[in-house]
Design an enzyme around this catalytic site. Structure first.
Site, PDB file in Angstrom:
ATOM      1  N   THR A 148       0.824  -1.209   0.000  1.00 44.95           N
ATOM      2  CA  THR A 148       0.000   0.000   0.000  1.00 44.95           C
ATOM      3  C   THR A 148       0.858   1.260   0.000  1.00 44.95           C
ATOM      4  OG1 THR A 148      -1.400   1.281   1.508  1.00 44.95           O
ATOM      5  CG2 THR A 148      -0.110  -0.419   2.506  1.00 44.95           C
ATOM      6  N   ASP A 149       0.280   2.366  -0.456  1.00 47.71           N
ATOM      7  CA  ASP A 149       0.987   3.653  -0.377  1.00 47.71           C
ATOM      8  C   ASP A 149       1.079   4.153   1.062  1.00 47.71           C
ATOM      9  OD1 ASP A 149      -1.709   4.260  -0.042  1.00 47.71           O
ATOM     10  OD2 ASP A 149      -1.780   5.847  -1.549  1.00 47.71           O
ATOM     11  N   GLU A 150       0.298   3.534   1.979  1.00 49.52           N
ATOM     12  CA  GLU A 150       0.271   4.043   3.356  1.00 49.52           C
ATOM     13  C   GLU A 150       1.601   3.860   4.077  1.00 49.52           C
ATOM     14  OE1 GLU A 150      -3.306   3.315   5.566  1.00 49.52           O
ATOM     15  OE2 GLU A 150      -4.457   2.953   3.757  1.00 49.52           O
ATOM     16  N   TYR A 173      -1.686  -0.743  10.987  1.00 50.03           N
ATOM     17  CA  TYR A 173      -1.839  -1.377   9.667  1.00 50.03           C
ATOM     18  C   TYR A 173      -0.643  -1.056   8.784  1.00 50.03           C
ATOM     19  CZ  TYR A 173      -3.289  -1.778   4.765  1.00 50.03           C
ATOM     20  OH  TYR A 173      -3.313  -2.060   3.418  1.00 50.03           O
ATOM     21  N   LYS A 177       2.330  -3.510   7.243  1.00 50.74           N
ATOM     22  CA  LYS A 177       2.586  -3.664   5.799  1.00 50.74           C
ATOM     23  C   LYS A 177       4.034  -3.264   5.486  1.00 50.74           C
ATOM     24  CE  LYS A 177       0.142  -4.744   2.923  1.00 50.74           C
ATOM     25  NZ  LYS A 177      -0.241  -6.089   2.394  1.00 50.74           N
TER      26      LYS A 177
END
Ligand SMILES: NC(=O)c1ccc[n+]([C@@H]2O[C@H](COP(=O)([O-])OP(=O)(O)OC[C@H]3O[C@@H](n4cnc5c(N)ncnc54)[C@H](O)[C@@H]3O)[C@@H](O)[C@H]2O)c1
Length: 367
Positions: A148-150, A173, A177
């Protein structure tokens, strides 16, 4: 390594009963040019996994022995080893994860277990299974890790995340990741495992569990419920239609270089509140509900703790090096998505009533 040297005969898809995974399986079997192999969908079926989303695929491609479902946990090493052996797995596309930021704030442990330990287990089984007699890892195999970009943290008003942006995860989260991304790359650098990695922005489309923004809002609009908006509604996300994500992953699998990361994004930034207003217009038109009445249900609620302000992806690398590009406009993608939720009340009812969980127990037993 070039496309022709990669095998793609027996692809293990983890988390294939979730939102993006089930769309990706449909894409591979029905749209991906040049794929004629088998898909093994390994999923433990958490609250977010719904194998009924693939009932038609199971009936059709199960019969021709191109699609197999295996109910199990990616953290269960013996089980994962048995799947690699049983199907002679040469490719992994790893979607399985705990994926909802709010849930990670309430209960981070499951995120560490699945996202970190589960990824480690898959990588380590791949490393052992793909070792040739001379001790080297076979290079026609592939482990594609979905992220993810997060992991990059939060942006101010300007700038974009590139593949060189330092990791700065802010929620349990995104931290889990980020850990899994580092492990995937470490297995590439240390052991020579053929790994590719993609960091994608927010996806939307059919089969998304209605706890995420777009399906939650669509269903609340249809049911006349409140539309909860975090904080001032001005957090910005970059939205990508799930089918464009599928095509990007398939492109990386075919042409991406081992050990490399590719950002995937929509180049489509929206403040939450503005997105909501576009969605209201679409739902109002399609469902025949007065737009002002829906708008009156917007309710600002206490912000999510540590809520990242803005995400925006620079995806020029995958465009330039691999030739991928987005094909679905936001308006078009939202229209398809609203149409899908309107046309599939039984899928929604199954999720709401928990019927799909009973179905899982009846068909696969407890795990
Ligand atoms: N949804 C997005 O906008 C988005 C954006 C970028 C990246 N991603 C990443 O894409 C992947 C898929 O996201 P999604 O939105 O489809 O998630 P999802 O929550 O809809 O699906 C996750 C799936 O993984 C399965 N799963 C969870 N724990 C498991 C375990 N221990 N063993 C086996 N299966 C397990 C679940 O049953 C479910 O089917 C995730 O890795 C996520 O981080 C998602």
């Amino acid at each position: 390594m070039s496309r022709n040297m990669r095998a793609f005969k027996n692809i293990l898809i983890t988390g294939g009963a979730g939102f993006i995974g089930c769309n990706f399986i449909r894409f591979l079997l029905e749209k991906a040019d040049g794929f004629s192999g088998r898909i093994i969908n390994l999923d433990v079926l958490t609250y977010a996994g719904n194998s009924m989303s693939l009932a038609d695929i199971e009936a059709h491609y199960g019969a021709s022995r191109r699609y197999f479902f295996e109910h199990g946990d990616i953290c269960d090493r013996a089980f994962v080893e048995s799947i690699f052996k049983k199907y002679d797995i040469d490719t992994v596309v790893h979607f399985a994860a705990e994926s909802h930021v709010d849930r990670s704030i309430l209960g981070p442990e499951a995120f560490i277990k699945t996202n970190v330990m589960g990824t480690f287990t898959l990588l380590d089984v791949a490393r052992n299974t793909w070792k040739a007699a001379d001790g080297n890892i076979r290079q026609d195999a592939l482990f594609h890790h979905i992220s993810t970009d997060e992991v990059y943290g939060s942006l101010g008003d300007t700038g974009f995340f590139t593949e060189a942006t330092p990791y700065d995860p802010r929620s349990p989260y995104s931290a889990s990741k980020a850990s899994s991304d580092h492990l995937a790359m470490a297995y590439s650098h240390t052991y020579g495992l053929p790994v590719t990695l993609s960091n994608c922005s927010n996806n939307y489309g059919p089969y998304q569990f209605p706890e995420k923004l777009i399906p939650l809002m669509i269903l609340n609009m249809l049911e006349g419920k409140a539309l909860p908006v975090y904080g001032d509604g001005k957090n910005i996300r970059d939205w990508l239609y799930v089918e464009d994500h599928n095509a990007a992953v398939w492109t990386i699998m075919q042409k991406g270089a081992s050990g490399k990361t590719y950002n995937i994004g929509g180049e489509n930034e929206w403040e939450n509140i503005k997105l909501l207003n576009v969605l209201i217009d679409i739902v109002s038109k399609k469902a025949g509900i007065d737009a002002d009445k829906i708008r009156g249900a917007i309710t600002y609620v206490k912000d999510r703790p540590g809520h990242d302000r803005r995400y925006a992806i620079d995806c020029s690398k995958i465009k330039r090096e691999l030739g991928w590009k987005q094909t679905v406009s936001f308006e078009e993608g939202l229209e398809h998505t609203v149409d899908w939720y309107l046309a599939n009340p039984s899928w929604i009812e199954n999720i709401r009533s928990g019927e799909y969980q009973h179905w899982i127990k009846r068909n696969y037993g407890e795990r």
